[in-house]
Scaffold this motif. Sequence first.
Motif, PDB file in Angstrom:
ATOM      1  N   GLN A  28       0.828  -1.196   0.000  1.00 20.60           N
ATOM      2  CA  GLN A  28       0.000   0.000   0.000  1.00 20.60           C
ATOM      3  C   GLN A  28       0.869   1.256   0.000  1.00 20.60           C
ATOM      4  N   TYR A  29       1.946   1.196   0.769  1.00 19.78           N
ATOM      5  CA  TYR A  29       2.898   2.307   0.773  1.00 19.78           C
ATOM      6  C   TYR A  29       3.514   2.510  -0.615  1.00 19.78           C
ATOM      7  N   LEU A  30       3.958   1.408  -1.240  1.00 21.14           N
ATOM      8  CA  LEU A  30       4.604   1.510  -2.545  1.00 21.14           C
ATOM      9  C   LEU A  30       3.647   2.032  -3.616  1.00 21.14           C
ATOM     10  N   LYS A  31       2.404   1.560  -3.596  1.00 16.92           N
ATOM     11  CA  LYS A  31       1.432   2.030  -4.585  1.00 16.92           C
ATOM     12  C   LYS A  31       1.116   3.512  -4.383  1.00 16.92           C
ATOM     13  N   ALA A  32       1.017   3.921  -3.127  1.00 18.66           N
ATOM     14  CA  ALA A  32       0.768   5.338  -2.858  1.00 18.66           C
ATOM     15  C   ALA A  32       1.942   6.187  -3.319  1.00 18.66           C
ATOM     16  N   LEU A 169       2.725  13.305   3.191  1.00 11.49           N
ATOM     17  CA  LEU A 169       3.584  12.586   4.134  1.00 11.49           C
ATOM     18  C   LEU A 169       3.270  11.103   4.061  1.00 11.49           C
ATOM     19  N   LEU A 170       4.302  10.295   3.805  1.00  9.83           N
ATOM     20  CA  LEU A 170       4.146   8.845   3.730  1.00  9.83           C
ATOM     21  C   LEU A 170       4.935   8.182   4.846  1.00  9.83           C
ATOM     22  N   TYR A 178      15.313  -1.436   3.832  1.00  2.11           N
ATOM     23  CA  TYR A 178      16.008  -1.447   2.547  1.00  2.11           C
ATOM     24  C   TYR A 178      15.238  -0.714   1.455  1.00  2.11           C
ATOM     25  N   LEU A 179      14.021  -0.261   1.766  1.00  2.00           N
ATOM     26  CA  LEU A 179      13.283   0.601   0.841  1.00  2.00           C
ATOM     27  C   LEU A 179      13.534   2.079   1.145  1.00  2.00           C
ATOM     28  N   ASN A 180      14.475   2.344   2.030  1.00  4.45           N
ATOM     29  CA  ASN A 180      14.799   3.711   2.406  1.00  4.45           C
ATOM     30  C   ASN A 180      16.270   3.987   2.099  1.00  4.45           C
ATOM     31  N   PRO A 181      16.580   4.759   1.042  1.00  3.61           N
ATOM     32  CA  PRO A 181      17.982   5.024   0.715  1.00  3.61           C
ATOM     33  C   PRO A 181      18.703   5.822   1.788  1.00  3.61           C
ATOM     34  N   LEU A 182      17.942   6.514   2.634  1.00  5.51           N
ATOM     35  CA  LEU A 182      18.576   7.292   3.698  1.00  5.51           C
ATOM     36  C   LEU A 182      19.302   6.388   4.685  1.00  5.51           C
ATOM     37  N   ASP A 183      18.774   5.202   4.934  1.00  5.17           N
ATOM     38  CA  ASP A 183      19.464   4.264   5.827  1.00  5.17           C
ATOM     39  C   ASP A 183      20.819   3.858   5.247  1.00  5.17           C
ATOM     40  N   LEU A 184      20.878   3.707   3.927  1.00  6.24           N
ATOM     41  CA  LEU A 184      22.152   3.390   3.288  1.00  6.24           C
ATOM     42  C   LEU A 184      23.110   4.574   3.382  1.00  6.24           C
ATOM     43  N   ALA A 185      22.568   5.785   3.280  1.00  2.00           N
ATOM     44  CA  ALA A 185      23.404   6.977   3.416  1.00  2.00           C
ATOM     45  C   ALA A 185      23.964   7.090   4.831  1.00  2.00           C
ATOM     46  N   TYR A 246       9.013  -5.949  -5.357  1.00  2.40           N
ATOM     47  CA  TYR A 246       7.830  -6.124  -4.505  1.00  2.40           C
ATOM     48  C   TYR A 246       6.533  -5.905  -5.289  1.00  2.40           C
ATOM     49  N   LEU A 247       6.511  -4.867  -6.097  1.00  2.00           N
ATOM     50  CA  LEU A 247       5.304  -4.573  -6.846  1.00  2.00           C
ATOM     51  C   LEU A 247       5.013  -5.652  -7.878  1.00  2.00           C
ATOM     52  N   GLY A 248       6.085  -6.207  -8.478  1.00  2.00           N
ATOM     53  CA  GLY A 248       5.891  -7.233  -9.488  1.00  2.00           C
ATOM     54  C   GLY A 248       5.535  -8.589  -8.909  1.00  2.00           C
ATOM     55  N   LYS A 249       6.053  -8.897  -7.724  1.00  2.00           N
ATOM     56  CA  LYS A 249       5.865 -10.226  -7.168  1.00  2.00           C
ATOM     57  C   LYS A 249       4.586 -10.354  -6.334  1.00  2.00           C
ATOM     58  N   PHE A 250       4.230  -9.298  -5.598  1.00  2.00           N
ATOM     59  CA  PHE A 250       3.138  -9.430  -4.636  1.00  2.00           C
ATOM     60  C   PHE A 250       1.895  -8.627  -4.982  1.00  2.00           C
ATOM     61  N   SER A 251       1.945  -7.825  -6.033  1.00  2.00           N
ATOM     62  CA  SER A 251       0.736  -7.048  -6.390  1.00  2.00           C
ATOM     63  C   SER A 251      -0.371  -7.958  -6.903  1.00  2.00           C
TER      64      SER A 251
END
Length: 251
Positions: A28-32, A169-170, A178-185, A246-251
């Motif tokens: 739901q987050y990814l689709k939004a 705001l999401l 791992y869906l947050n590039p800021l954590d990698l930064a 995620y969108l391709g596998k679980f949608s």
Amino acid sequence: MPRFASPLLRNVVLRSPSDGGRRRQCLQYLKALRTLQYDGFQTVYLGETDISEHLVTGEEVSGGHLVPGPTWCVVHAGGSHGWVPWRYRIFLRDELSVRPEDSLFLEFCDVVKKAYGKCAIVVKDRRRPGEMRPQEDRESEAGAHMPSVINLTSITCCPEVAKSHGHKLLSLPSLYSYLNPLDLAWSSLKWFIMNNRKEFSLQSINNIYSYQFVLFSDLIGRGVGRINPSKWRMLINKVRRWENYYLGKFS
């Protein structure tokens, strides 16, 4: 002769009944997020990380015990254009419990409005699924992309404040870092600190004591500056591949 697989090579995956709900929340987050991106919203990731005194000084554990020291909280944001042109903040954690920064999110929304226009501001929810009350958990599954107020240590993110500036705001579920590039930064910043802290340290030794002075602001500033727009695009592309999976596998 029969061969037996080594137990060390076995991968045991434990699943719980709540896995399906968490996956729906993530989808739901990814689709939004994708809907907002198609509507012209720029994606900006806002968050914070802790920098401990032991990370900065390189102090080793003596006798297996490490005396707790001060911890600083760094607040910043970034996206496909690199770091947001906003003066990032460094707070001492002990001061945040006494003097919270209530107006910081308002200032941030104003800065990104002037820099990028309307933005999808992604903030990772710090709460684990087990820390949510049952009613909140059901509401999050029904509307994961419409968060209530998100309280970080240093900043309170309010959807109404974001909306007043034309932003959305999401809330990124906490289990999907791992869906947050800021954590990698943040990981890159801490790796820089570990490998370069000696260059920003001054030592003074006398007959009784030895002192270490760390140019802390310079160390953090140099580490942040090393994560340039090119590095940010690489982090964004890595997260994008996970999103597509995620969108391709679980949608």
